[in-house]
Every structure is written in C-alpha cells, then in structure tokens.
Enzyme design. Structure first.
Site, PDB file in Angstrom:
ATOM      1  N   ASP A  17      33.204  44.226  44.825  1.00  0.00           N
ATOM      2  CA  ASP A  17      34.480  43.965  44.157  1.00  0.00           C
ATOM      3  C   ASP A  17      34.333  42.827  43.147  1.00  0.00           C
ATOM      4  O   ASP A  17      33.488  41.941  43.318  1.00  0.00           O
ATOM      5  CB  ASP A  17      35.532  43.611  45.221  1.00  0.00           C
ATOM      6  CG  ASP A  17      36.945  43.709  44.681  1.00  0.00           C
ATOM      7  OD1 ASP A  17      37.148  44.239  43.575  1.00  0.00           O
ATOM      8  OD2 ASP A  17      37.872  43.239  45.382  1.00  0.00           O
ATOM      9  N   TRP A  22      35.320  39.650  36.573  1.00  0.00           N
ATOM     10  CA  TRP A  22      34.117  39.065  35.971  1.00  0.00           C
ATOM     11  C   TRP A  22      34.165  39.277  34.457  1.00  0.00           C
ATOM     12  O   TRP A  22      33.918  38.352  33.670  1.00  0.00           O
ATOM     13  CB  TRP A  22      32.867  39.728  36.570  1.00  0.00           C
ATOM     14  CG  TRP A  22      31.566  39.188  36.062  1.00  0.00           C
ATOM     15  CD1 TRP A  22      30.816  38.196  36.623  1.00  0.00           C
ATOM     16  CD2 TRP A  22      30.862  39.610  34.878  1.00  0.00           C
ATOM     17  NE1 TRP A  22      29.692  37.973  35.878  1.00  0.00           N
ATOM     18  CE2 TRP A  22      29.691  38.827  34.794  1.00  0.00           C
ATOM     19  CE3 TRP A  22      31.088  40.564  33.896  1.00  0.00           C
ATOM     20  CZ2 TRP A  22      28.753  38.963  33.774  1.00  0.00           C
ATOM     21  CZ3 TRP A  22      30.168  40.703  32.869  1.00  0.00           C
ATOM     22  CH2 TRP A  22      29.019  39.910  32.816  1.00  0.00           C
ATOM     23  N   GLU A  64      41.054  56.273  46.010  1.00  0.00           N
ATOM     24  CA  GLU A  64      42.159  55.633  45.284  1.00  0.00           C
ATOM     25  C   GLU A  64      41.777  55.284  43.837  1.00  0.00           C
ATOM     26  O   GLU A  64      42.637  55.125  42.983  1.00  0.00           O
ATOM     27  CB  GLU A  64      42.622  54.361  46.016  1.00  0.00           C
ATOM     28  CG  GLU A  64      43.348  54.622  47.337  1.00  0.00           C
ATOM     29  CD  GLU A  64      42.428  55.014  48.493  1.00  0.00           C
ATOM     30  OE1 GLU A  64      41.209  54.737  48.422  1.00  0.00           O
ATOM     31  OE2 GLU A  64      42.920  55.630  49.457  1.00  0.00           O
ATOM     32  N   ASN A  65      40.479  55.156  43.561  1.00  0.00           N
ATOM     33  CA  ASN A  65      40.031  54.760  42.212  1.00  0.00           C
ATOM     34  C   ASN A  65      40.379  55.794  41.130  1.00  0.00           C
ATOM     35  O   ASN A  65      40.411  55.467  39.946  1.00  0.00           O
ATOM     36  CB  ASN A  65      38.519  54.490  42.179  1.00  0.00           C
ATOM     37  CG  ASN A  65      38.126  53.172  42.819  1.00  0.00           C
ATOM     38  OD1 ASN A  65      36.999  53.006  43.273  1.00  0.00           O
ATOM     39  ND2 ASN A  65      39.037  52.214  42.860  1.00  0.00           N
ATOM     40  N   ARG A  68      43.050  54.804  38.536  1.00  0.00           N
ATOM     41  CA  ARG A  68      42.811  53.825  37.454  1.00  0.00           C
ATOM     42  C   ARG A  68      42.985  54.515  36.094  1.00  0.00           C
ATOM     43  O   ARG A  68      42.964  55.746  36.023  1.00  0.00           O
ATOM     44  CB  ARG A  68      41.384  53.287  37.578  1.00  0.00           C
ATOM     45  CG  ARG A  68      41.256  52.416  38.793  1.00  0.00           C
ATOM     46  CD  ARG A  68      39.978  51.641  38.802  1.00  0.00           C
ATOM     47  NE  ARG A  68      40.028  50.705  39.903  1.00  0.00           N
ATOM     48  CZ  ARG A  68      39.297  49.608  40.007  1.00  0.00           C
ATOM     49  NH1 ARG A  68      38.439  49.307  39.063  1.00  0.00           N
ATOM     50  NH2 ARG A  68      39.408  48.814  41.040  1.00  0.00           N
ATOM     51  N   ARG A 191      40.081  42.302  52.379  1.00  0.00           N
ATOM     52  CA  ARG A 191      40.642  43.573  52.848  1.00  0.00           C
ATOM     53  C   ARG A 191      39.521  44.553  53.125  1.00  0.00           C
ATOM     54  O   ARG A 191      38.418  44.418  52.583  1.00  0.00           O
ATOM     55  CB  ARG A 191      41.498  44.216  51.744  1.00  0.00           C
ATOM     56  CG  ARG A 191      42.744  43.532  51.394  1.00  0.00           C
ATOM     57  CD  ARG A 191      43.502  44.387  50.374  1.00  0.00           C
ATOM     58  NE  ARG A 191      42.863  44.354  49.055  1.00  0.00           N
ATOM     59  CZ  ARG A 191      43.041  43.392  48.151  1.00  0.00           C
ATOM     60  NH1 ARG A 191      43.832  42.383  48.431  1.00  0.00           N
ATOM     61  NH2 ARG A 191      42.440  43.437  46.986  1.00  0.00           N
TER      62      ARG A 191
HETATM   63  C1  FPP Z   1      35.330  46.883  41.927  1.00  0.00           C
HETATM   64  O1  FPP Z   1      35.529  46.106  40.798  1.00  0.00           O
HETATM   65  C2  FPP Z   1      34.287  47.835  41.755  1.00  0.00           C
HETATM   66  C3  FPP Z   1      34.426  49.214  41.749  1.00  0.00           C
HETATM   67  C4  FPP Z   1      35.572  49.975  41.246  1.00  0.00           C
HETATM   68  C5  FPP Z   1      33.355  50.017  42.307  1.00  0.00           C
HETATM   69  C6  FPP Z   1      31.976  49.491  42.068  1.00  0.00           C
HETATM   70  C7  FPP Z   1      31.356  50.128  40.896  1.00  0.00           C
HETATM   71  C8  FPP Z   1      30.197  49.723  40.359  1.00  0.00           C
HETATM   72  C9  FPP Z   1      29.365  48.603  40.875  1.00  0.00           C
HETATM   73  C10 FPP Z   1      29.694  50.415  39.149  1.00  0.00           C
HETATM   74  C11 FPP Z   1      29.300  51.839  39.406  1.00  0.00           C
HETATM   75  C12 FPP Z   1      28.352  51.983  40.537  1.00  0.00           C
HETATM   76  C13 FPP Z   1      27.265  52.779  40.522  1.00  0.00           C
HETATM   77  C14 FPP Z   1      26.409  52.876  41.724  1.00  0.00           C
HETATM   78  C15 FPP Z   1      26.891  53.571  39.364  1.00  0.00           C
HETATM   79  P1  FPP Z   1      37.010  46.046  40.255  1.00  0.00           P
HETATM   80  O2  FPP Z   1      37.069  46.849  39.004  1.00  0.00           O
HETATM   81  O3  FPP Z   1      37.966  46.489  41.319  1.00  0.00           O
HETATM   82  O4  FPP Z   1      37.146  44.523  39.981  1.00  0.00           O
HETATM   83  P2  FPP Z   1      38.509  43.706  39.923  1.00  0.00           P
HETATM   84  O5  FPP Z   1      39.101  43.755  41.303  1.00  0.00           O
HETATM   85  O6  FPP Z   1      38.059  42.340  39.528  1.00  0.00           O
HETATM   86  O7  FPP Z   1      39.379  44.363  38.891  1.00  0.00           O
END
Ligand code: FPP
Length: 249
Positions: A17, A22, A64-65, A68, A191
């Site tokens: 996460d 970042w 859930e993604n 987005r 969480r």
């Molecule tokens: C959470 O960051 C991360 C994700 C949605 C999933 C993780 C995805 C990757 C590391 C890239 C793709 C992976 C591979 C293996 C190709 P967030 O976007 O929720 O961060 P935030 O909470 O700061 O918005």
C-alpha cells in the site's frame, strides 16, 4: 539487521500500500507510484528468499480495485502484463515457482494467458514460491469455495456432515498453500482490506509507515526480526508451549 535464516517465517503475505501517496508527495501521477511499486515487487521477491522465506504472497489487485478510475485500472493491467512478460525468464533462471490466486478468469485475456504460461513453466520448482493475489477478495473466495464444496457434495464427492476446516479449506484458492505466518502492510494503514481473512487466522501482523515504493530488504528484515520476537500460541497458554514456542498446524 541480520536475521538467522532458520528463524524466518515460512510464508509472508504483504498488502502493498502507499503507491498513490508516494507519487502524490512527489507531484507525480499515481501510475508513477505503481511503476515504482513494481520495482519494489522485484526487489522484495528476491530479498524474501535471501532472508529464508519460502513463500511470498503479494496483494497486487483486489476485487474492489476495479472501482478505481478506468485509466488507473488500465494502467495497472498494463503494468501487470509488462511485469509478467519480463519476469518469466528471471523466474525460470532463478527457480521461482509462480502462481496466482483470485478470480483470474475475469482478468483481461492477455493477462490470463501470461498467468497460465508463467504458472506452467515454473510449476516444477519447489524451493521458493511467489504468489500474486489478483482480482482477489477473501469474501469472494469463501463464496467460490462454498459453491465448489456444495457442488462436490451434490456429486457425492464430499459428505456434508464432515464439516471440518481441513476439508472445506481444500476448496479455497489457497488449497495447497500453507497459511501465512506473517502479514505485513505498508503505508501506515492498519486494515486487512479483505486479504486472506481465513488463512491469516493465526498469522502475526506487522504494520509499517513505509510506503510500498520505498520498502526495502532492510524493512523486510525488520519485520521478520519483529516476528521472531513474538510468541505464537495458537490458542494455547504460554506454559503449554514450553521451551519450543511453536505448534504444528
Ligand atoms: C496500493 O497503492 C497498491 C495497489 C493498488 C496494488 C499494488 C500494485 C502494484 C505494486 C503495482 C502492480 C503490481 C504488479 C505485480 C505488476 P495505492 O494506490 O492504494 O496507494 P494509496 O493508498 O497511497 O493511494
């Protein structure tokens, strides 16, 4: 911080996460955070093995993604495709077994094909396994397992009155995987976000404020060192455990 290899948790699962934050903190688009996140996936895959971990499960895309913004979902699928294309050779060279858990049949067909190839070409490796949770949700997993179990009962392959976890858990996506010993979440959130809810019943949890793109081998080593200071009781008392602070599952 050096960790004696023999003390490493067998199975580490990570909720990656903080990619978005970042990027935002650096005035970059969110996708740049995900791109950097993929680099961390590469580093951590091999760092975990160096530290004695035998199985690493990464929460790469949740059910859930899909909610987005469409361009972010598209970019994540594109990154996944790029990653799988690029890593197959590395997995074969470095003897990494690969597998995916989740409703992978709902992913874009190109990704599905790459998942099949990567899984197939690495299936004979046994020392170290990388698992990507993709289109994964723990509640959906239970629903899928219940459906498959009911079908097996209807077909006379299972007895309904068996009712044991050992039997039912064979219908989860993780059927032949050991439960995670340690679950890590980056970025300061505390969480579970629908990740391995059944399998993490006795897992130890470790939360770090470090955002996923900044997570390093040293951070993983710190999490493992912290894990090694815990006493895992699995419902027993400390006295029952005696000098050996672990219980066979
Ligand atoms: C959470 O960051 C991360 C994700 C949605 C999933 C993780 C995805 C990757 C590391 C890239 C793709 C992976 C591979 C293996 C190709 P967030 O976007 O929720 O961060 P935030 O909470 O700061 O918005």
């Amino acid at each position: 911080m050096p960790v004696p290899l023999e003390n490493a948790p067998h199975h580490v699962a990570i909720i990656m996460d903080g990619n978005g934050r970042w990027a935002k903190q650096r005035g970059l688009p969110r996708i740049e955070g995900h791109r950097r996140g993929v680099e961390t996936v590469r580093t951590v895959t091999f760092a975990a093995r160096d530290l004695g971990v035998r199985m690493l499960t990464l929460y790469a895309f949740s059910i859930e993604n899909w909610k987005r913004p469409q361009d972010e979902v598209g970019a994540l699928m594109g990154l996944l495709e790029y990653y799988l294309r690029k890593e197959l050779e590395t997995f074969v060279r470095d003897r990494v077994r690969f597998r995916a858990i989740g409703r992978t049949e709902e992913l874009p067909t190109g990704v599905q094909q790459l998942l099949r190839t990567t899984t197939e070409e690495t299936r004979h490796f046994s020392d170290y396994t990388l698992v990507l949770a993709l289109n994964y949700g723990a509640r959906t997993e239970v629903v899928d397992a219940a459906r498959a179990y009911a079908a097996a009962v209807a077909a006379g392959k299972e007895k309904l009155n068996d009712g044991s976890w050992a039997t039912f858990s064979r219908y989860l996506y993780t059927a032949d995987m050991p439960d995670p010993d340690l679950v890590i979440r980056t970025s300061g959130e505390t969480r579970m976000s629908n990740f391995l809810l059944m399998q993490a019943a006795y897992a130890e949890f470790y939360f770090t404020p470090v955002q996923w793109p900044d997570f390093t081998k040293a951070d993983l080593a710190a999490a493992i060192a912290d894990f090694n200071r815990r006493e895992r009781r699995f419902g027993l008392t400390s006295e029952q455990l005696g000098p050996v602070k672990t219980v066979a599952k």
